[in-house]
Design a protein around this motif. Structure first.
Motif, short mmCIF file in Angstrom:
data_model
loop_
_atom_site.label_atom_id
_atom_site.label_comp_id
_atom_site.label_asym_id
_atom_site.label_seq_id
_atom_site.Cartn_x
_atom_site.Cartn_y
_atom_site.Cartn_z
N GLU A 298 5.48 -2.60 9.64
CA GLU A 298 5.65 -1.18 9.35
C GLU A 298 6.81 -0.58 10.14
N GLY A 301 10.06 -1.56 8.40
CA GLY A 301 10.24 -0.77 7.18
C GLY A 301 10.58 0.66 7.48
N ARG A 305 14.02 2.67 6.11
CA ARG A 305 14.09 3.86 5.26
C ARG A 305 14.75 5.03 5.98
N ARG A 333 13.23 4.87 -2.40
CA ARG A 333 12.56 3.67 -2.90
C ARG A 333 11.71 3.01 -1.81
N ILE A 334 12.30 2.87 -0.61
CA ILE A 334 11.57 2.21 0.48
C ILE A 334 10.40 3.10 0.94
N GLN A 336 8.68 5.21 -0.89
CA GLN A 336 7.62 5.14 -1.89
C GLN A 336 6.83 3.85 -1.77
N GLU A 337 7.54 2.75 -1.48
CA GLU A 337 6.84 1.48 -1.30
C GLU A 337 5.92 1.52 -0.09
N SER A 338 6.33 2.25 0.95
CA SER A 338 5.53 2.32 2.18
C SER A 338 4.55 3.49 2.17
N ASN A 339 4.60 4.32 1.12
CA ASN A 339 3.71 5.49 1.01
C ASN A 339 3.90 6.45 2.19
#
Length: 760
Positions: A298, A301, A305, A333-334, A336-339
């Motif tokens: 996490e 990521g 972002r 995009r990143i 959204q993938e990680s919420n």
């Protein structure tokens, strides 16, 4: 492993006074400066003659001395002298004895230091700041080999000798130099010619070797705080970059140093270095041992972002909208993938700002505010509301609705102690009132901001209110003073702006543009069109639209009608494209004045009516008054002075209450012209005489306004009209006086070929 350690230790930089102690273990180094600080702490511990007041001053010095980068001996002695001269002399004497003695004196000093493990009652206890520092220094010194200890002692001698060379009389340098050369030859060290000839400066001494981890963290935190709150007190960009480069030379993976380098490059608008430093910063965060070490995947990521988001913000600031949009899409995009809703909210705010910079309308702001409130992000919510207010002001919303919205944001600011946004809100109120033509209210809001105390804690002796909002408010103040003919006061404000926001600071462009505009207006008022023309280039470099507009004004004043018309037409199309309402109205008024010079007053009427309609639609009261002033002049020239006087009463109150002195003078001059024309139709001679006397009084008032702003051409016109009126009234003495004053000004300012009657 030993060979690696030796290669690191025998770095060429280390021969100049910094000895590295176990780069793989203790993150601290023994330096001559730190030995001197140890002497100071030892004297404070054992001395009983220090007064309580001096001890309190010295205690305040301890933490800055331990955390700041290494000082020269002269700086250190001066700092201690300000608190306790007696202790400064003792430390200087002890260092002199050690430097003039032998190596065993330094060994004996470290052996006799109070042990932090045994001293339980003194200030050198193992859990105190002083005790921890002593422990680090003793451990670092004990890990040195004999050759390293010898180099440290040599560096200590050079450290003291550099201080003695600065304080010695002019007749002694030759002898000191010979001694130094003898010492360096005996030690077998190799020194460059310039090192022998030149005494190193303070900056060179402070940047010779690597800082310890604590020193580096303190330096970065201090400079970052100053860049945010008081950029004038931070190091200048070149010096700060030199320090950062030296820091990164010894630790290339120091992420915080890369980020400060990014902020420093942004100060001078260096796109290459700022981008490179930003990418290096996030590369170091993603490395093992960064935030990914504590947060797992996490953390990596999250760095990715926010790296893309910061890159988008960087390109936005430099106007690279296509690259900014690509980086922003990557961040979205990143996220959204990680919420990550917080990152998405930041992306939404930048997406709105990007669309606004590109000149397109956006409905994202209201949605962004709602989502920011939902996720409890008051800072973003307030910024969104202020963006809505700014959008509403440009879009023609009424002032009461905008002020109600700003009042709600102020409640949010005070609730969450967002002092920076409080300043932004007040500066925005100043700009809104100025745009609507309420100069008194704008002046009041600017004064409120200047007299406010920041909610931020004041550290490092910084001045408060050194933000962009403060610069904006001061620029408004200087322009308002210049409009009222108070050029000395405006100059003082600009001088203060230069001192608080130096030319290399990021907000310097604000006062630079303000200064150029004031100088341009003064040159135009004084009829010095060549000087005004030379200022156009500087204005255009800071603002494209202002530069084109001022260029057209100079061409119009020089009667180059065709060239001025082409520039104004091009500017009108550009302003309509970017929806610059204020500039669009001013350009249309200038176009109407060009038609006047060709005696096409009927052709100017549609332009004036259109500009009046736009002004009223967007609630720009002062610009609407100027439009009415131009309409009245057109009606006067078309032979209907009575109608011109009637509509002048609609605008004269606003102009006299909130207008610049030049506009007040133009308004009163136009009133007098209308009264002169209407006086000829008066039925009786007495009424005609009374009307002319009132016109003379209005001309006198207009002349007072023009004199205050040094508008000599207008004053010449006033004297001419007054002489004619006094001749009609039979007042010979007054006529002769006005004629003499007119002749003096006419000889000083030859006519530019513009008849008096065809100019407002």
């Amino acid at each position: 492993m030993a060979s690696v350690h030796e290669s690191l230790y025998f770095n060429p930089m280390m021969t100049n006074g910094v000895v590295h102690a176990n780069v793989f273990g203790v993150k601290d180094w023994v330096t001559p400066y730190k030995i001197t600080v140890l002497m100071l702490l030892d004297e404070m511990t054992i001395s009983t003659s220090i007064t309580l007041l001096d001890r309190r001053r010295l205690n305040k010095l301890i933490l800055p001395l331990l955390q700041s980068p290494d000082m020269t001996l002269s700086e250190l002695i001066k700092t201690v002298e300000d608190s306790c001269p007696q202790l400064a002399y003792t430390v200087h004497l002890r260092l002199q004895l050690m430097a003039d003695g032998e190596l065993k004196d330094m060994e004996h000093f470290f052996d006799m230091l109070p042990s932090p493990f045994n001293e339980t009652e003194s200030e050198a206890h193992k859990t105190s700041v002083v005790g921890l520092f002593m422990r680090h220094m003793v451990l670092a010194y004990n890990k040195l080999s004999f050759s390293q200890v010898y180099k440290l002692y040599t560096a200590l001698q050079q450290y003291y000798q550099s201080y003695e060379r600065k304080d010695s009389p002019a007749a002694e340098p030759a002898e000191d130099t010979d001694m130094e050369l003898t010492n360096t030859e005996e030690l077998g060290g190799k020194m460059e010619k310039e090192e022998l000839d030149l005494t190193p400066s303070d900056d060179e001494v402070s940047t010779r070797g690597p800082l310890s981890q604590k020193q580096a963290e303190y330096f970065l935190a201090q400079q970052a705080y100053l860049l945010k709150n008081d950029e004038n007190k931070a190091l200048d960009p070149a010096a700060l970059q030199k320090e950062l480069n030296n820091m990164l030379k010894f630790n290339p993976d120091f992420a915080e140093a890369h980020y400060l380098s990014y902020l420093n490059s942004m100060r001078v608008q260096d796109i290459f270095n700022s981008t490179d430093s930003l990418l290096h910063y996030f590369d170091r965060l993603i490395l093992p041992g960064g935030d990914s070490k504590s947060n797992g995947d996490e953390g990596c990521g999250r760095s990715l972002r926010y790296a893309a988001l910061n890159l988008a913000a960087l390109h936005c600031r430099f106007g690279h909208y296509q690259q900014a949009e690509l980086a922003l899409q990557e961040a979205i995009r990143i996220a959204q993938e990680s919420n990550d809703h917080v990152c998405l909210q930041h992306c939404l705010s930048w997406l709105y700002l990007l669309e606004q910079m590109k000149g397109s309308d956006s409905t994202l702001t209201e949605h962004a505010v709602k989502m920011a409130v939902h996720f409890c992000l008051p800072y973003l919510a307030s910024l969104g509301i202020q963006s809505l207010v700014q959008q509403g002001a440009v879009g023609g919303k009424t002032a009461n609705k905008l002020m109600d919205a700003l009042k709600d944001t102020d409640l949010l600011h005070w609730k969450h102690s967002l002092s920076e946004l409080i300043d932004v809100s007040i500066a925005q109120k100043t700009a809104i009132w100025r745009m609507y033509g309420k100069s008194t209210m704008a002046l009041q809001q600017a004064q409120v901001l200047l007299s406010m105390n920041s909610l931020e804690p004041v550290n490092l002796g910084v001045q408060q209110n050194n933000s962009e909002a403060f610069a904006v408010a001061l620029c408004h103040l200087s322009e308002l003073h210049a409009e009222q003919g108070l050029f000395a006061a405006a100059s003082e404000i600009l001088k203060h702006l230069r001192e608080r926001f130096p030319p290399h600071s990021q907000h310097a462009k604000l006062w630079m543009l303000c200064d150029q505009k004031i100088q341009f207006d003064r040159a135009m008022n004084d009829g010095k069109y060549h000087m005004a023309d030379s200022l156009v280039v500087g204005i255009a470099a800071l603002s494209k639209t202002e530069g084109l507009y001022r260029k057209a004004l100079v061409l119009k004043a020089r009667n180059q009608t065709t060239e001025a018309y082409k520039v104004l037409q091009r500017l009108l199309l550009y302003c309509e494209k970017i929806k610059g309402t204020e500039m669009t109205i001013r350009v249309m008024l200038s176009l109407a004045e060009l038609h006047w010079s060709s005696s096409c007053h009927a052709v100017a009427l549609p332009l004036l009516l259109r500009s009046l309609a736009v002004s009223r639609e967007y609630h720009l009261q002062y610009l609407a008054s100027e439009c009415i002033l131009h309409l009245a002049f057109s009606q006067l020239m078309l032979g209907i002075p009575e109608q011109a006087l009637n509509i002048l009463h609609m605008a004269i109150e606003s102009i006299l209450a909130h207008g610049a002195l030049l506009d007040k003078g133009r308004a009163m001059l136009l009133v007098a012209k209308c009264q002169i024309v209407t006086a000829s139709s008066e039925p009786s001679k007495q009424q005609k005489t009374q009307a002319l006397e009132v016109a003379v009084q209005n001309l006198e008032e207009a002349g007072t306004y023009f004199t205050k702003v040094d508008c000599k051409e207008r004053v010449r016109d006033i004297y001419y009209l007054q002489a004619r009126l006094y001749h009609s009234l039979g007042k010979t003495a007054e006529r002769n006086k006005c004629a003499m004053l007119f002749r003096q000004l006419n000889q000083e300012l030859p006519s530019q070929g513009v008849p008096l009657i065809t100019r407002l």
